[in-house]
Design a protein around this motif. Structure first.
Motif, PDB file in Angstrom:
ATOM      1  N   LYS A 109      92.488   3.580 -45.600  1.00 22.09           N
ATOM      2  CA  LYS A 109      92.834   5.029 -44.939  1.00 22.09           C
ATOM      3  C   LYS A 109      94.228   5.046 -44.885  1.00 22.09           C
ATOM      4  O   LYS A 109      94.883   6.246 -45.234  1.00 22.09           O
ATOM      5  CB  LYS A 109      92.133   5.167 -43.521  1.00 22.09           C
ATOM      6  N   VAL A 110      95.070   4.040 -44.434  1.00 22.74           N
ATOM      7  CA  VAL A 110      96.441   4.269 -44.375  1.00 22.74           C
ATOM      8  C   VAL A 110      97.248   4.372 -45.674  1.00 22.74           C
ATOM      9  O   VAL A 110      98.166   5.378 -46.032  1.00 22.74           O
ATOM     10  CB  VAL A 110      96.983   2.815 -43.692  1.00 22.74           C
ATOM     11  N   ALA A 111      96.688   3.727 -46.803  1.00 18.36           N
ATOM     12  CA  ALA A 111      97.291   4.076 -48.123  1.00 18.36           C
ATOM     13  C   ALA A 111      97.144   5.488 -48.396  1.00 18.36           C
ATOM     14  O   ALA A 111      97.944   6.092 -49.070  1.00 18.36           O
ATOM     15  CB  ALA A 111      96.555   2.984 -48.920  1.00 18.36           C
ATOM     16  N   ARG A 112      95.724   5.795 -48.347  1.00 24.65           N
ATOM     17  CA  ARG A 112      95.439   7.386 -48.780  1.00 24.65           C
ATOM     18  C   ARG A 112      96.506   8.332 -47.820  1.00 24.65           C
ATOM     19  O   ARG A 112      96.977   9.131 -48.484  1.00 24.65           O
ATOM     20  CB  ARG A 112      94.038   7.625 -48.301  1.00 24.65           C
ATOM     21  N   LEU A 113      96.715   7.903 -46.511  1.00 26.69           N
ATOM     22  CA  LEU A 113      97.846   8.924 -45.642  1.00 26.69           C
ATOM     23  C   LEU A 113      98.964   8.919 -46.288  1.00 26.69           C
ATOM     24  O   LEU A 113      99.722   9.884 -46.294  1.00 26.69           O
ATOM     25  CB  LEU A 113      97.450   8.485 -44.209  1.00 26.69           C
ATOM     26  N   LEU A 114      99.391   7.762 -46.908  1.00 28.41           N
ATOM     27  CA  LEU A 114     100.812   7.483 -47.599  1.00 28.41           C
ATOM     28  C   LEU A 114     100.831   7.915 -48.991  1.00 28.41           C
ATOM     29  O   LEU A 114     102.146   7.673 -49.455  1.00 28.41           O
ATOM     30  CB  LEU A 114     101.408   6.306 -46.969  1.00 28.41           C
ATOM     31  N   GLY A 115      99.895   8.196 -49.458  1.00 32.57           N
ATOM     32  CA  GLY A 115      99.977   8.470 -50.979  1.00 32.57           C
ATOM     33  C   GLY A 115     100.026   7.149 -51.844  1.00 32.57           C
ATOM     34  O   GLY A 115     100.405   7.075 -53.036  1.00 32.57           O
ATOM     35  N   LEU A 116      99.535   6.031 -51.115  1.00 27.51           N
ATOM     36  CA  LEU A 116      99.715   4.902 -52.162  1.00 27.51           C
ATOM     37  C   LEU A 116      98.060   4.671 -52.659  1.00 27.51           C
ATOM     38  O   LEU A 116      97.164   5.093 -52.159  1.00 27.51           O
ATOM     39  CB  LEU A 116      99.816   3.597 -50.973  1.00 27.51           C
ATOM     40  N   ALA A 117      98.169   3.722 -53.763  1.00 28.65           N
ATOM     41  CA  ALA A 117      97.110   3.303 -54.498  1.00 28.65           C
ATOM     42  C   ALA A 117      95.784   2.833 -53.669  1.00 28.65           C
ATOM     43  O   ALA A 117      96.187   2.094 -52.636  1.00 28.65           O
ATOM     44  CB  ALA A 117      97.601   2.656 -55.845  1.00 28.65           C
ATOM     45  N   GLN A 118      94.673   3.088 -54.037  1.00 28.85           N
ATOM     46  CA  GLN A 118      93.605   2.421 -53.668  1.00 28.85           C
ATOM     47  C   GLN A 118      93.126   1.247 -54.509  1.00 28.85           C
ATOM     48  O   GLN A 118      93.704   1.020 -55.564  1.00 28.85           O
ATOM     49  CB  GLN A 118      92.412   3.012 -53.505  1.00 28.85           C
ATOM     50  N   GLY A 168      91.657   3.892 -33.708  1.00 33.36           N
ATOM     51  CA  GLY A 168      92.655   4.547 -32.832  1.00 33.36           C
ATOM     52  C   GLY A 168      94.106   4.121 -33.857  1.00 33.36           C
ATOM     53  O   GLY A 168      95.181   4.974 -33.779  1.00 33.36           O
ATOM     54  N   LEU A 169      94.250   2.916 -34.251  1.00 32.66           N
ATOM     55  CA  LEU A 169      95.387   2.572 -34.884  1.00 32.66           C
ATOM     56  C   LEU A 169      95.585   3.544 -36.184  1.00 32.66           C
ATOM     57  O   LEU A 169      96.725   4.068 -36.751  1.00 32.66           O
ATOM     58  CB  LEU A 169      95.180   1.015 -35.433  1.00 32.66           C
ATOM     59  N   LYS A 170      94.522   3.713 -37.044  1.00 25.43           N
ATOM     60  CA  LYS A 170      94.434   4.664 -38.015  1.00 25.43           C
ATOM     61  C   LYS A 170      94.909   6.140 -37.638  1.00 25.43           C
ATOM     62  O   LYS A 170      95.782   6.501 -38.355  1.00 25.43           O
ATOM     63  CB  LYS A 170      92.885   4.542 -38.372  1.00 25.43           C
ATOM     64  N   THR A 171      94.290   6.575 -36.669  1.00 25.02           N
ATOM     65  CA  THR A 171      94.918   7.702 -36.130  1.00 25.02           C
ATOM     66  C   THR A 171      96.257   7.903 -35.752  1.00 25.02           C
ATOM     67  O   THR A 171      96.967   8.902 -35.949  1.00 25.02           O
ATOM     68  CB  THR A 171      93.955   8.272 -34.645  1.00 25.02           C
ATOM     69  N   ALA A 172      96.694   6.778 -35.166  1.00 25.20           N
ATOM     70  CA  ALA A 172      98.230   6.920 -34.553  1.00 25.20           C
ATOM     71  C   ALA A 172      98.891   7.024 -35.954  1.00 25.20           C
ATOM     72  O   ALA A 172     100.156   7.697 -36.017  1.00 25.20           O
ATOM     73  CB  ALA A 172      98.302   5.593 -33.938  1.00 25.20           C
ATOM     74  N   VAL A 173      98.676   6.431 -37.076  1.00 25.43           N
ATOM     75  CA  VAL A 173      99.425   6.413 -38.265  1.00 25.43           C
ATOM     76  C   VAL A 173      99.234   7.643 -38.863  1.00 25.43           C
ATOM     77  O   VAL A 173     100.179   8.513 -39.370  1.00 25.43           O
ATOM     78  CB  VAL A 173      98.829   5.553 -39.320  1.00 25.43           C
ATOM     79  N   LEU A 174      98.073   8.375 -38.740  1.00 26.34           N
ATOM     80  CA  LEU A 174      98.051   9.772 -39.236  1.00 26.34           C
ATOM     81  C   LEU A 174      98.889  10.804 -38.269  1.00 26.34           C
ATOM     82  O   LEU A 174      99.661  11.511 -39.119  1.00 26.34           O
ATOM     83  CB  LEU A 174      96.473  10.323 -39.047  1.00 26.34           C
TER      84      LEU A 174
END
Lengths: 218, 357
Positions: free
Chosen positions: B173-182, B218-224
């Motif tokens: 999810k973090v990779a997606r949020l930042l435009g990094l590859a899966q 919550g960590l994921k949401t904090a990154v978002l």
């Protein structure tokens, strides 16, 4: 068992049933079909064992396997196709994929429109006719129009009566149940060296591309 | 020493189609282990699409079996046992694997064993390092995160686990949020290398509560939120921002996993070691922190190819079940949900269908 007569095991779980048949030449030695909405994965192999037993044959006597590849229930189709590929690999014999539309038409010589329920008021349709084959394709029931008509057309399968009324065609029962039909077709094709059976879906998987494409990089 | 037993393992519970041949009964020998990944098929969708996965497995399983048997340098007739993942996982893939295994077992006249995918991961240290019971296992992957005390091949006690997302999901999810590859694990780790983990304060969920349960949602949401704030302020992200977010996220993940591991270890006695498995165990930062926490116990991290989804672990778990006298019938069920520890209260999933894992 005379060795020059091909012995074909067939099975199908592409709709709300579990079906298997054992065919020697053009004689059905044993066949079973049980209607079931779920549980085919548990029921299929015991049914195959029962059909082999009733037909008085062992798996090592088989010449080839015929398997229903749909169109129909995706999970059901994969249950049979996966089992057929595993069994064929173990026995070192060919497995032949047969569509359920072909199975509906088996044993009927004139022009046939075969139909299988695709849910959401849609149907999988295929027209079998000398020089006028069409499909298989998925069609909304309301979109079935005169372009599917042919003189002497026989409608077979799901909602065949309604389709026949629309097209001013005949309808009737399919000559063979699915498993015996699949076995008969496989008996004609097992020497053709066709690729391993694969499901015929005719409908794309439900999947939407990712929404969040990421931020602008500065 | 008993006669060697040759086991075919089959795995198809997520997005890898795998087969392996293992010779057990003495010193175990992994004769082959092949994995076909579906990563490319799912790339456009930002996650594994169950129907796409199921379609791919159904047309790949027998090919992988043939390849595994060929690479092992044996014939199908040399096999003694067929072991297959029977759950938990994406049901379409599991079903295809189970049916292919049934066809093989019936056609070859061999015993069939349905293996729990999580037991496969949890027992891998015994295959790779001969670890004796009891040991503590942290299973940390894209779909799972739990601490298991392993007292026997069928004796698992879950000490804690995630109450929402798995760490692998959070990396993706973090990779997606930042435009990094899966998949996100490797790309986030790569980006984090140049980052400052202290620049952004990210939460360490549930560290303030006792016990070994974890939460990563919550960590994921904090990154978002952090990303959205930066984008709103600057109109986008600089490469340095991406690196710093990744480093901060990875540090938070490390702190949570390390502290919860410390607590899990502190509550147990007689352990022979602390083992990790799952794709997330490939992350060097996390791995180093876990190794440190394990001291003075031996830290066991199987080779990467046996940490991520594979069929060698299924063959091994099948062997453990086989020698315990288990056999499954041709009515073996594929189970989307199949917790290893049925005694502990479920963390995830409940109701009619029961606990997920």
């Amino acid at each position: 068992m005379p060795s020059d007569t091909p012995l074909i095991l067939s099975f199908d779980t592409s709709a709300a049933h579990c079906a298997a048949a054992l065919l020697s030449g053009d004689r059905v030695l044993a066949a079973q079909q049980v209607e079931m909405g779920k549980g085919q994965a548990e029921a299929l192999m015991p049914m195959i064992e029962a059909v082999m037993g009733a037909g008085g044959a062992g798996l090592r006597d088989l010449t080839a396997i015929g398997v229903g590849i749909g169109p129909g229930n995706f999970t059901g189709v994969r249950i049979s196709v996966s089992a057929a590929r595993g069994l064929a690999l173990a026995l070192g014999i060919p497995a032949v994929g047969v569509t359920l539309l072909e199975a509906l038409r088996e044993g009927h010589d004139g022009p046939v429109l075969a139909s299988i329920d695709a849910r959401r008021d849609q149907l999988y349709l295929q027209r079998f006719a000398e020089g006028a084959h069409r499909g298989p394709e998925m069609v909304a029931f309301d979109a079935i129009d005169d372009s599917w008509s042919l003189p002497g057309l026989m409608c077979l399968g799901n909602r065949a009566a309604e389709i026949a009324t629309k097209l001013n065609a005949e309808t009737g029962p399919a000559p063979f149940a699915p498993a015996p039909a699949i076995a008969r077709i496989a008996a004609r094709r097992y020497r053709d060296g066709a690729p391993r059976p694969a499901p015929l879906y005719l409908r794309s998987p439900d999947a939407a591309p990712a929404r969040d494409t990421g931020p602008v990089l500065l | 020493m008993s006669d060697p037993v040759t086991i075919l393992g089959i795995e198809s519970s997520c997005d890898d189609t795998a087969a392996a041949v293992l010779r057990a009964g003495g010193e175990p020998a992994l004769l082959s282990s092949v994995v076909s990944s579906q990563t490319d098929l799912h790339a456009a969708f930002g996650g594994v699409v169950p129907e796409i996965a199921a379609r791919a497995h159904a047309e790949k399983l027998d090919l992988m079996v043939e390849q595994a048997v060929a690479e092992a340098g044996i014939g199908l007739r040399d096999l003694d046992v067929i072991a297959v993942t029977a759950g938990p996982g994406l049901i379409g893939g599991v079903l295809s694997g189970v049916m292919c295994a049934k066809g093989l077992a019936m056609g070859l006249g061999l015993p069939l064993l349905g293996v729990n995918h999580l037991a496969g991961h949890a027992l891998t240290p015994r295959l790779t390092d001969g670890v004796a019971f009891p040991y503590l296992m942290l299973l940390v992957s894209g779909g799972h995160c739990q601490f298991l005390r392993v007292d026997g091949a069928e004796d698992f006690t879950r000490l804690g686990g995630t109450i929402d997302d798995a760490p692998g999901e959070a990396f993706d999810k973090v990779a997606r949020l930042l435009g990094l590859a899966q998949p996100g694990g490797p790309s986030v780790e790569r980006a984090a290398k140049d980052g400052d983990p202290a620049r952004f304060a990210l939460p360490r969920p549930l560290l303030d509560r006792p016990g070994c349960d974890m939460s990563f949602s919550g960590l994921k949401t904090a990154v978002l939120r952090l990303r959205d704030r930066l984008v709103a302020d600057q109109g986008g992200l600089h490469a340095g921002d991406v690196a710093d977010i990744c480093a901060g996220f990875q540090a938070a993940m490390r702190d949570v996993l390390a502290e919860k591991s410390r607590r899990a270890l502190a509550g147990q006695s007689d352990l022979t070691g602390f083992a990790v498995a799952g794709g997330v165990a490939a992350n060097q930062t996390l791995r180093a922190a876990l190794q440190e926490v394990a001291t003075p116990l031996p830290f066991i991290a199987p080779p990467m190819a046996l940490c991520t989804d594979n069929a060698a672990m299924i063959a091994w778990a099948g062997w453990e079940a086989y020698r315990a006298g288990h056999r499954d019938g041709m009515d073996l069920m594929a189970r989307p949900r199949w917790p290893l520890d049925t005694a502990s209260a479920p963390l995830l999933g409940s109701g009619r269908k029961g606990a997920k894992a």
